[in-house]
Enzyme design. Structure first.
Site, PDB file in Angstrom:
ATOM      1  N   ARG A   1      34.723  45.184  43.390  1.00 58.63           N
ATOM      2  CA  ARG A   1      35.892  45.958  42.959  1.00 58.63           C
ATOM      3  C   ARG A   1      36.635  45.321  41.787  1.00 58.63           C
ATOM      4  O   ARG A   1      37.507  45.943  41.183  1.00 58.63           O
ATOM      5  CB  ARG A   1      36.850  46.147  44.137  1.00 58.63           C
ATOM      6  CG  ARG A   1      36.389  47.229  45.114  1.00 58.63           C
ATOM      7  CD  ARG A   1      37.406  47.445  46.216  1.00 58.63           C
ATOM      8  NE  ARG A   1      37.304  46.416  47.239  1.00 58.63           N
ATOM      9  CZ  ARG A   1      38.183  46.253  48.232  1.00 58.63           C
ATOM     10  NH1 ARG A   1      39.245  47.042  48.302  1.00 58.63           N
ATOM     11  NH2 ARG A   1      38.016  45.310  49.130  1.00 58.63           N
TER      12      ARG A   1
ATOM     13  N   ASN B   1      46.420  40.153  61.128  1.00 62.60           N
ATOM     14  CA  ASN B   1      45.613  38.940  61.028  1.00 62.60           C
ATOM     15  C   ASN B   1      45.328  38.619  59.562  1.00 62.60           C
ATOM     16  O   ASN B   1      44.884  39.479  58.807  1.00 62.60           O
ATOM     17  CB  ASN B   1      44.294  39.155  61.784  1.00 62.60           C
ATOM     18  CG  ASN B   1      43.321  38.028  61.569  1.00 62.60           C
ATOM     19  OD1 ASN B   1      43.699  36.865  61.657  1.00 62.60           O
ATOM     20  ND2 ASN B   1      42.068  38.361  61.302  1.00 62.60           N
TER      21      ASN B   1
ATOM     22  N   ALA C   1      59.376  26.312  -0.432  1.00 67.11           N
ATOM     23  CA  ALA C   1      58.730  27.528   0.062  1.00 67.11           C
ATOM     24  C   ALA C   1      57.370  27.735  -0.589  1.00 67.11           C
ATOM     25  O   ALA C   1      57.196  27.513  -1.793  1.00 67.11           O
ATOM     26  CB  ALA C   1      59.622  28.733  -0.219  1.00 67.11           C
TER      27      ALA C   1
END
Length: 451
Positions: A14, A165, A376
């Site tokens: 699955r 359980n 820069a």
């Protein structure tokens, strides 16, 4: 010390994946590894039952102390446990666990083990608001366990029972062996169900102890991707809660991910959508803004990591500023009071104290000294297509914007590089170096027009 049997042989169809179910991850750790780590403090031997994808499971699991047991045919949980019986001591308590139940806690297993030490057999159960599909724990008027009834076999009254359980149990080896021998495939699948040993033990007046787990998430099994995502969120909520109890400020625990270990000092603040991976260490008063990824890094006191930055395998000093939109790649060291600004990438470099790389720059394979300013758009050209070379910028240097430093090259102490330069040779200390073509204007030039 006792032993553990972990069932991890299932195919996990699955999950719709080529990866073994128990190797899918929660908190960047496999489901199986979570279970191994939870049980390891309580046992001196771990038996992992493997089947599908057995080699990949063995290869990708921390397995120094694991006994791998192959289940050639998957004929039920009872059959799986039987495969490990040759390795089980009669006098020791055996924890039976599941490789797809990743959130089980050591503390819970300790309680279960302690109960089994006294009674010989203990079960872990949990109360569910909607127990549809799960086996119910049936008790008598004295609250003693009578049996486990599966959903399809339950009566109308039994279907009202909310205690289910979990399949997790602790049982003395001799008791386990006795009842495993008595199991029969009384079902259409021809499988041996481990839960059937409960009713057999009750008939022999074995006192089965129990412990009701407080958290449904702690005992949830993972069978598909929806449940995997639920387990991930539960894990992260638990992790966030634990970290906050120790003093970490998390702005929104629902938008927090820690996929590893995080240590920190006082007054650290983590904003939304921050992801930690691996082992990370934060100094005091660290602020991490939204949407950052921090991987296996150390960040010093009073440092601010601005939004949308990525830091990986790096050391950041104290009173530093990183980002926004900065990328600090592995083997980088940023000094104290330094700044790495927006859209700056730094790779395998050291940048010392009080230095700044503020805008739109790439620094790779470089040594940058103290009090350096990188303008820069500066690029360290470190790669010739085959080899990497180092750039060194010494203390106090100023590198003007839009410059290219072609490695190997050294920029001298207190040197200045004029904006727009391409530097291919070492530059002297304390002087201005630049390389530019003479600017010219073409008077008769005309801009092209559309036809």
């Amino acid at each position: 010390m006792n032993t553990a049997i972990i069932l991890a042989a299932g195919q996990g169809t699955r999950m719709n994946s080529q990866t073994a179910k128990v190797l899918h991850k929660v908190g960047n750790k496999s489901l199986l590894q979570h279970v191994i780590d939870a049980s390891r403090p309580l046992v001196n031997s771990i038996n992992v039952i493997i089947g599908h994808h057995s080699e990949s499971v063995k290869k990708t699991t921390s397995n120094d102390d694991i006994n791998w047991v192959n289940q050639k045919e998957q004929l039920g949980t009872g059959h799986a446990v039987k495969q490990a019986i040759p390795h089980i001591n009669d006098n020791l308590i055996c924890l039976i666990l599941y490789g797809d139940v990743p959130l089980i806690k050591t503390e819970t297993l300790q309680i279960l083990t302690d109960k089994a030490e006294s009674s010989g057999f203990s079960l872990l159960s949990v109360m569910m608001e909607n127990p549809f599909g799960y086996g119910r724990i049936i008790r008598d008027s004295n609250n003693s366990i009578l049996s486990i009834v599966e959903q399809k076999d339950a009566s109308k009254d039994e279907l009202q029972v909310r205690e289910i359980n979990t399949g997790i149990m602790a049982i003395r080896g001799s008791i386990l062996k006795k009842y495993l021998k008595e199991l029969e495939p009384n079902n259409s699948q021809g499988e041996l169900y481990l839960t059937d040993i409960v009713e057999k033990a009750v008939k022999d007046n074995v006192n089965i102890a129990s412990f009701i787990c407080e958290s449904v998430a702690e005992v949830m099994g993972i069978n598909d991707k929806n449940q995997l995502s639920q387990a991930e969120r539960a894990y992260q909520q638990n992790k966030a809660s634990d970290l906050m109890s120790k003093g970490l400020t998390i702005m929104d625990p629902k938008r927090f991910d820690c996929r590893g270990e995080l240590s920190f000092k006082d007054d650290c603040v983590i904003d939304v959508n921050v992801v930690f991976e691996g082992d990370n260490d934060l100094g005091k008063n660290v602020l991490i803004s939204p949407n950052c990824i921090i991987k296996a890094s150390k960040i010093g006191d009073n440092t601010h990591i601005l939004a949308n930055s990525i830091i990986e395998n790096a050391v950041i000093g104290s009173n530093a500023s990183i980002g926004p939109f900065a990328r600090i790649r592995p083997e980088t060291k940023i000094g104290n009071h330094s700044k790495i600004g927006n859209f700056v990438e730094v790779k395998k470099s050291s940048i010392e104290n009080n230095s700044k790389v503020s805008h739109l720059s790439y620094i790779g394979d470089s040594k940058i000294g103290n009090d350096v300013n990188v303008g820069a758009g500066v690029i360290t050209c470190n790669y010739d297509g085959i080899n990497k070379f180092q750039t060194e910028i010494k203390d106090g240097a100023f590198v003007g914007s839009n410059s290219q430093l072609v490695a190997p090259v050294t920029i001298g102490k207190n040197a200045t590089i004029g904006a727009g330069s391409t530097i291919t040779q070492n530059t002297p200390d304390g002087q201005l170096t630049l390389s530019r073509n003479k600017q010219s204007t073409i008077s008769k030039w005309k801009r092209p027009l559309k036809k």
